[in-house]
Design a protein around this motif. Structure first.
Motif, PDB file in Angstrom:
ATOM      1  N   ASP A  27      45.664  27.675  11.881  1.00 49.57           N
ATOM      2  CA  ASP A  27      45.272  28.949  12.496  1.00 49.57           C
ATOM      3  C   ASP A  27      46.237  29.421  13.573  1.00 49.57           C
ATOM      4  O   ASP A  27      46.500  30.619  13.699  1.00 49.57           O
ATOM      5  CB  ASP A  27      43.867  28.822  13.091  1.00 49.57           C
ATOM      6  CG  ASP A  27      42.797  28.629  12.024  1.00 49.57           C
ATOM      7  OD1 ASP A  27      42.779  29.412  11.055  1.00 49.57           O
ATOM      8  OD2 ASP A  27      42.004  27.675  12.164  1.00 49.57           O
ATOM      9  N   ILE A  73      40.052  32.051  19.280  1.00 48.87           N
ATOM     10  CA  ILE A  73      38.958  32.897  18.799  1.00 48.87           C
ATOM     11  C   ILE A  73      38.853  34.177  19.625  1.00 48.87           C
ATOM     12  O   ILE A  73      38.712  35.278  19.086  1.00 48.87           O
ATOM     13  CB  ILE A  73      37.625  32.118  18.839  1.00 48.87           C
ATOM     14  CG1 ILE A  73      37.667  30.954  17.842  1.00 48.87           C
ATOM     15  CG2 ILE A  73      36.454  33.040  18.534  1.00 48.87           C
ATOM     16  CD1 ILE A  73      36.507  29.986  17.979  1.00 48.87           C
ATOM     17  N   ILE A 103      41.728  34.368  14.976  1.00 49.51           N
ATOM     18  CA  ILE A 103      40.826  33.919  13.921  1.00 49.51           C
ATOM     19  C   ILE A 103      40.166  35.141  13.277  1.00 49.51           C
ATOM     20  O   ILE A 103      39.612  35.987  13.980  1.00 49.51           O
ATOM     21  CB  ILE A 103      39.734  32.978  14.487  1.00 49.51           C
ATOM     22  CG1 ILE A 103      40.370  31.833  15.289  1.00 49.51           C
ATOM     23  CG2 ILE A 103      38.864  32.442  13.355  1.00 49.51           C
ATOM     24  CD1 ILE A 103      41.321  30.964  14.521  1.00 49.51           C
ATOM     25  N   ILE A 106      33.889  33.994  11.911  1.00 44.46           N
ATOM     26  CA  ILE A 106      33.132  33.751  13.141  1.00 44.46           C
ATOM     27  C   ILE A 106      31.660  34.061  12.879  1.00 44.46           C
ATOM     28  O   ILE A 106      31.284  35.224  12.676  1.00 44.46           O
ATOM     29  CB  ILE A 106      33.669  34.618  14.289  1.00 44.46           C
ATOM     30  CG1 ILE A 106      35.176  34.339  14.497  1.00 44.46           C
ATOM     31  CG2 ILE A 106      32.897  34.323  15.578  1.00 44.46           C
ATOM     32  CD1 ILE A 106      35.835  35.257  15.504  1.00 44.46           C
ATOM     33  N   VAL A 124      32.973  27.203  14.741  1.00 44.71           N
ATOM     34  CA  VAL A 124      34.229  27.530  14.076  1.00 44.71           C
ATOM     35  C   VAL A 124      35.182  26.357  14.260  1.00 44.71           C
ATOM     36  O   VAL A 124      35.406  25.895  15.384  1.00 44.71           O
ATOM     37  CB  VAL A 124      34.872  28.808  14.651  1.00 44.71           C
ATOM     38  CG1 VAL A 124      36.238  29.051  14.002  1.00 44.71           C
ATOM     39  CG2 VAL A 124      33.972  30.002  14.415  1.00 44.71           C
ATOM     40  N   VAL A 157      38.769  25.433  14.412  1.00 43.98           N
ATOM     41  CA  VAL A 157      40.087  26.026  14.594  1.00 43.98           C
ATOM     42  C   VAL A 157      41.140  24.947  14.341  1.00 43.98           C
ATOM     43  O   VAL A 157      41.174  23.931  15.029  1.00 43.98           O
ATOM     44  CB  VAL A 157      40.251  26.616  16.005  1.00 43.98           C
ATOM     45  CG1 VAL A 157      41.638  27.231  16.171  1.00 43.98           C
ATOM     46  CG2 VAL A 157      39.166  27.653  16.278  1.00 43.98           C
ATOM     47  N   ILE A 173      29.680  28.753  18.696  1.00 43.64           N
ATOM     48  CA  ILE A 173      29.564  30.210  18.775  1.00 43.64           C
ATOM     49  C   ILE A 173      28.106  30.573  18.995  1.00 43.64           C
ATOM     50  O   ILE A 173      27.210  30.043  18.327  1.00 43.64           O
ATOM     51  CB  ILE A 173      30.059  30.880  17.479  1.00 43.64           C
ATOM     52  CG1 ILE A 173      31.510  30.472  17.172  1.00 43.64           C
ATOM     53  CG2 ILE A 173      29.930  32.402  17.578  1.00 43.64           C
ATOM     54  CD1 ILE A 173      32.531  30.943  18.180  1.00 43.64           C
ATOM     55  N   VAL A 216      32.317  33.023  21.727  1.00 41.98           N
ATOM     56  CA  VAL A 216      32.468  31.618  22.118  1.00 41.98           C
ATOM     57  C   VAL A 216      31.410  31.241  23.147  1.00 41.98           C
ATOM     58  O   VAL A 216      31.229  31.929  24.160  1.00 41.98           O
ATOM     59  CB  VAL A 216      33.873  31.362  22.700  1.00 41.98           C
ATOM     60  CG1 VAL A 216      33.963  29.950  23.281  1.00 41.98           C
ATOM     61  CG2 VAL A 216      34.942  31.567  21.634  1.00 41.98           C
TER      62      VAL A 216
END
Length: 396
Positions: free
Chosen positions: A83, A116, A121, A126, A132, A134, A151, A156
């Motif tokens: 990512d 994020i 992302i 999400i 998530v 990553v 999340i 976040v």
């Protein structure tokens, strides 16, 4: 002398684990600082406030400790199936130098939330509520880290009830996976997790003598010695070591001797450009102690005691990368770490550090006669402290 206005650069000040640092998106840096080199280093040093002969970082964002003198650059992924790219710079405090030779395991925690929140992302990955994963490419060391970020309500989650010794307030739990965290290849092939080919060596340290040492490259190159062999109990706090200049010199001598034995450097002079790694740590069997926060910690709550040095001083807690090294070495019979833990061989270890306790899992196996670690797992937390524009005089 230039009297031009200060540069205004988008940045985020974040805590990750027991560290904090200034985070940048690669594309937000001035064009002349988007590639490695002296100009980028000069910019990051000026952001942090280094070099500072007063050792305070009053005129910058740093905190004048190894845990708070850090910068992170996040960019688009250059590796397939990842990512983001994550580049970490450890900024020296009292001299003009940025060390790019290693990773910060603690700040790795904050990379996922930052990615994020800063558009790296895809939105369709999400969830409204969930987690998530990553996938991060750690550019300094060429390794993969997977950061599992909670999340809540589509953003976040930062607040929560997860407590981490060395951090004052609770926050949301973030799980880190360090994938294949040891070095491989080289002269010793698969055995290069132990660069000397041995799980324990007699390390000759000029001015000190011969010490039983385990030298390992999992997480970050680390030299482990027995606390008792160098005159310590193993449950010391920062003040016991950092106020003793002779003690600091002895630890640096051990670090230098280990770096030479591991093949990290060829001559002593090279250590001037390697403040971040290798690390040196002392281990001891479990014992009662009182943490730096005044909390009583019982021996039966831990597998062993560990105290580690970072940038020439004892760390206030434990570096994330060194935690990987500890968990890995604890799972290999014959290491000084394994012995201090009473010979325990398992998939997780709980060790004491100056701020309290930390539990780290490691998948350590013997494959064709060579010890390897496929994954190390630990829980940390992260939080945005401030975001906006960092102002800094143009260092060019």
């Amino acid at each position: 002398m230039s009297h031009d206005p200060q540069l205004r650069i988008p940045a985020t000040y974040m805590r990750g684990g027991t560290s904090k640092g200034v985070f940048f998106r690669l594309q937000d840096l001035p064009e002349w600082a988007q590639t490695p080199g002296p100009q980028r280093d000069a910019l990051l040093m000026r952001v942090i406030g280094s070099p500072d002969p007063y050792g305070k970082h009053t005129d910058g964002m740093g905190g004048a400790t190894s845990s708070t003198s850090k910068c992170v650059i996040i960019g688009p992924a250059t590796q397939p199936d990842h990512d983001v790219d994550y580049l970490y710079g450890q900024v020296a405090i009292e001299r003009a130098f940025v060390d790019w030779t290693g990773n910060c395991g603690n700040l790795s925690t904050a990379v996922g939330p930052f990615a994020i929140s800063n558009g790296f992302i895809p939105v369709d990955r999400i969830p409204e509520n969930g987690t998530v994963a990553v996938k991060v490419w750690q550019k300094n060391i060429g390794k993969t880290i997977i950061v599992h970020v909670p999340i809540r309500n589509g953003v976040v989650q930062e607040t929560g009830d997860f407590e981490l010794d060395g951090v004052t307030f609770p926050a949301a739990e973030i799980v880190l996976e360090f994938v294949d965290p040891s070095d491989d290849g080289g002269d010793n092939g698969a055995a290069s997790m132990f660069p000397t080919g041995n799980v324990v060596d007699d390390l000759v340290v000029p001015g000190i003598g011969t010490l039983r040492a385990t030298m390992i490259t999992a997480g970050i190159p680390t030299i482990f010695v027995n606390a008792a062999d160098i005159g310590y109990r193993g449950n010391e706090l920062q003040g016991d070591i950092n106020s003793d200049s002779a003690a600091l010199q002895r630890f640096e001598a051990i670090r230098t001797a280990g770096a030479l034995r591991m093949g990290i450097i060829r001559e002593v002079a090279e250590m001037a450009s390697r403040q971040h790694s290798p690390k040196v740590a002392m281990v001891a069997p479990p014992m009662d102690f009182v943490s730096s926060a005044g909390k009583s910690v019982a021996a039966d709550a831990m597998d062993l005691q560990v105290r580690a040095m970072s940038m020439g001083k004892m760390h206030h807690a434990m570096m994330g990368t060194a935690s990987v090294a500890i968990a890995t070495a604890a799972g290999v019979p014959g290491t000084v770490v394994n012995a201090a833990a009473g010979g325990q061989v398992g998939d997780a270890v709980t060790f004491a550090h100056p701020s309290g306790l930390l539990r780290v899992g490691a998948q350590v196996t013997n494959e064709d006669g060579h010890w390897v670690v496929r994954k190390a797992i630990m829980s940390r937390s992260a939080r945005v402290l401030m975001e906006g524009l960092v102002r800094v005089p143009d260092p060019r």
